[in-house]
Each structure stands twice: as structure tokens, then as C-alpha cells.
Design an enzyme around this catalytic site. Structure first.
Site, short mmCIF file in Angstrom:
data_model
loop_
_atom_site.label_atom_id
_atom_site.label_comp_id
_atom_site.label_asym_id
_atom_site.label_seq_id
_atom_site.Cartn_x
_atom_site.Cartn_y
_atom_site.Cartn_z
N LYS A 119 1.05 -1.11 -0.13
CA LYS A 119 0.09 -0.07 0.03
C LYS A 119 0.93 1.14 -0.05
CE LYS A 119 -3.99 1.68 2.56
NZ LYS A 119 -4.71 2.22 1.72
N1 PMP Z 1 -7.38 -1.95 -3.05
C1 PMP Z 1 -6.73 -0.86 -3.11
C2 PMP Z 1 -6.10 -0.11 -4.03
C3 PMP Z 1 -6.88 -0.08 -2.19
O1 PMP Z 1 -6.44 1.14 -1.88
C4 PMP Z 1 -7.82 -0.45 -0.92
C5 PMP Z 1 -7.75 0.39 0.38
N2 PMP Z 1 -6.70 0.30 1.48
C6 PMP Z 1 -8.11 -1.71 -0.97
C7 PMP Z 1 -7.88 -2.58 -2.03
C8 PMP Z 1 -9.04 -2.43 0.33
O2 PMP Z 1 -7.97 -2.57 1.29
P1 PMP Z 1 -8.45 -2.39 2.65
O3 PMP Z 1 -9.72 -3.54 2.88
O4 PMP Z 1 -7.35 -3.19 3.57
O5 PMP Z 1 -8.84 -1.36 3.27
#
Ligand code: PMP
Length: 268
Positions: A119
């Protein structure tokens, strides 16, 4: 991250989010000088000291400015933690009706170009552009394919579909493995659904009974329309609604089975 509005303010899956932050820093080769326990305690302290009981938390690792240019070896690394009250990502009606989603003309990053499991802020140019394009088309979210043409994810959320009694979601080296999606897959099994992770193609989306996105900010966002055509009934489907409310109950601290997913900000 989400600090639920239950009696004991707590952060949803703080440990997993912090592990991902550390892993993401490693994947982009940023050395972190603080450990996991310190990062977790600091995030709780930011919420506590700002009297935030329901908020979005955004810890970020960034380089110092000792040197300009792309060489990172001489640079120090720092951590900042942002936290703010963030209302519903989509308005109540959009969630009830199901949001409008378009197929993005942008492809999700390829893992051979950048570490897609990280991320990392730099990767979000792709997300911003795809969301801008969706908004220009009157949609609230975009669905991106990967460079091989398989279904990847939304601009900042994972995608799931339901067909019959099964929840399907992409397993792919190109997408971010969302913590919300992983939690939803557990809750789906509790609700009697089977969960299948694998390659999804656009035809799977077109033939879905229900479709939704998952993410920390969007939580569970039902899709009513994809690419100008209704998904299923064209509104939030019954299984998506059940998952949406099961997830809400967990984050509010009303489901003791998943109390271990919540870290009280009191630090006790
Ligand atoms: N994909 C992307 C590209 C994201 O930015 C996010 C948000 N963090 C997610 C998926 C979902 O991840 P999470 O459920 O851990 O927030």
C-alpha cells in the site's frame, strides 16, 4: 482504519493494518526504525488524544529531505499518523440503491513493474485517474482490469461478486489484498456462503447476481449498475445487505465472536 462508535472505542484490525504498513515499507525498501508495538500504540494515542471515537486512521512512512534525487540510501525515514472523522464514503441512498460503476480504461499496475501488494502512495496515481474518469462518466467507482485482462479491483477497494450461494473474488498478484475483504470472506462463511478466490473475467461480473466493493473507507459498497447495465436486481442485493450489516455489527463491537478484531484505543 476504523474506530467504531461502540462503548469502548476501538480500531478495526489494527494489528493487520500495521503488519501491512510494515510489509509495504519493506516491499518498497524503506527501512523503518520503529517497531510494530510502537506503531500500534502511537495510532491509538492519536485517536485518544484527539477524542476521536469514530475516525479514519492513516499512518504513513516517508523519506527525509537530506538529499534530492532518486537515491534513497542517504535518506532517513519518518512516520506520520493522520486521523480524521470521515463520514460515509457513499451516501446512504447510493448504498441502498447500489452505486454506479464503470469499466476503467486504465489497467491496474502489473506486479512486474511495481510491488502491487504494497500500500504505497505512488501507486495511487492509477487510483486517482481511474476514479476521476469514473466521476466524469457519472459513476461513483471504477472497476479496473489487470494487464492480462482479468478483473483486478476498484480504485481503492476490492471487488466481490455473488452468484447463487457463492462469493467470488479475484486472487491475483496485481491487487492489494484488502483486510476488509478478508474479514468479509469470514463473515460470508458465517452466513452460509461459500467463498472462492480465483481468476475472474468480465463475463463473471456481467453474470453476477450481486456485486460489491470492500475497503476500509468504503466498508461494503453494493453495486447497482456496472457499465450501464443493472447488476442483478439493480439494487443492493439481499446477501450484500446481510454482509453489510454483519460487518457493521462487528466494527461497532456488537459481535463478541470477532472482538479480537478490535483493538481498544485505551491501550488496555
Ligand atoms: N485495493 C486498493 C487499491 C486499495 O487502496 C484499498 C484500500 N486500502 C483496498 C483494495 C482495500 O483494502 P482494505 O480493505 O485493507 O482497506
Amino acid at each position: 482504519m476504523y474506530a467504531g462508535d461502540h462503548n469502548t472505542p476501538a480500531v478495526f484490525r489494527l494489528e493487520e493494518h500495521t503488519d501491512r504498513l510494515i510489509r509495504s515499507a519493506e516491499l518498497v525498501k524503506m527501512g523503518l526504525s520503529v517497531d510494530k508495538a510502537t506503531l500500534m500504540a502511537a495510532q491509538c494515542a492519536v485517536l485518544r488524544e484527539n477524542n476521536l471515537t469514530e475516525a479514519y486512521l492513516r499512518p504513513m512512512v516517508f523519506y527525509g529531505t537530506e538529499h534530492l534525487g532518486l537515491q534513497t540510501a542517504p535518506l532517513s525515514t519518518h512516520v506520520m499518523i493522520g486521523a480524521w472523522k470521515w463520514g460515509a464514503y457513499f451516501d446512504e441512498e447510493a448504498v441502498h440503491q447500489g452505486i454506479k460503476v464503470c469499466l476503467s480504461s486504465y489497467r491496474r499496475h502489473d506486479h512486474r513493474s511495481v510491488p502491487c501488494k504494497a500500500k504505497a502512495n505512488g501507486l495511487y496515481v492509477n487510483s486517482v485517474l481511474s476514479l476521476q474518469e469514473a466521476a466524469e462518466k457519472g459513476c461513483q467507482e471504477a472497476l479496473l482490469l489487470d494487464t492480462e485482462g482479468n478483473v483486478a479491483e476498484g480504485s481503492s477497494a476490492n471487488v466481490c461478486i455473488i452468484r447463487g450461494n457463492t462469493l467470488y473474488t479475484p486472487e491475483s498478484p496485481h491487487i492489494l489484498d484488502g483486510i476488509t475483504r478478508e474479514s468479509i470472506c469470514v463473515l460470508a462463511q458465517d452466513l452460509g456462503l461459500s467463498v472462492e478466490r480465483g481468476t475472474l473475467i468480465l463475463d463473471d461480473i456481467y453474470s453476477a447476481d450481486e456485486m460489491f466493493f470492500t475497503g476500509t473507507a468504503v466498508e461494503v459498497a453494493p453495486v447497482g449498475e456496472f457499465d450501464g447495465k443493472p447488476v442483478g436486481s439493480g439494487q443492493c442485493g439481499p446477501k450484500t445487505r446481510a454482509l453489510w450489516s454483519a460487518f457493521r455489527e462487528v466494527t461497532k463491537g456488537n459481535n463478541p465472536k470477532y472482538s479480537h478484531w478490535l483493538t481498544p484505543i485505551s491501550g488496555e
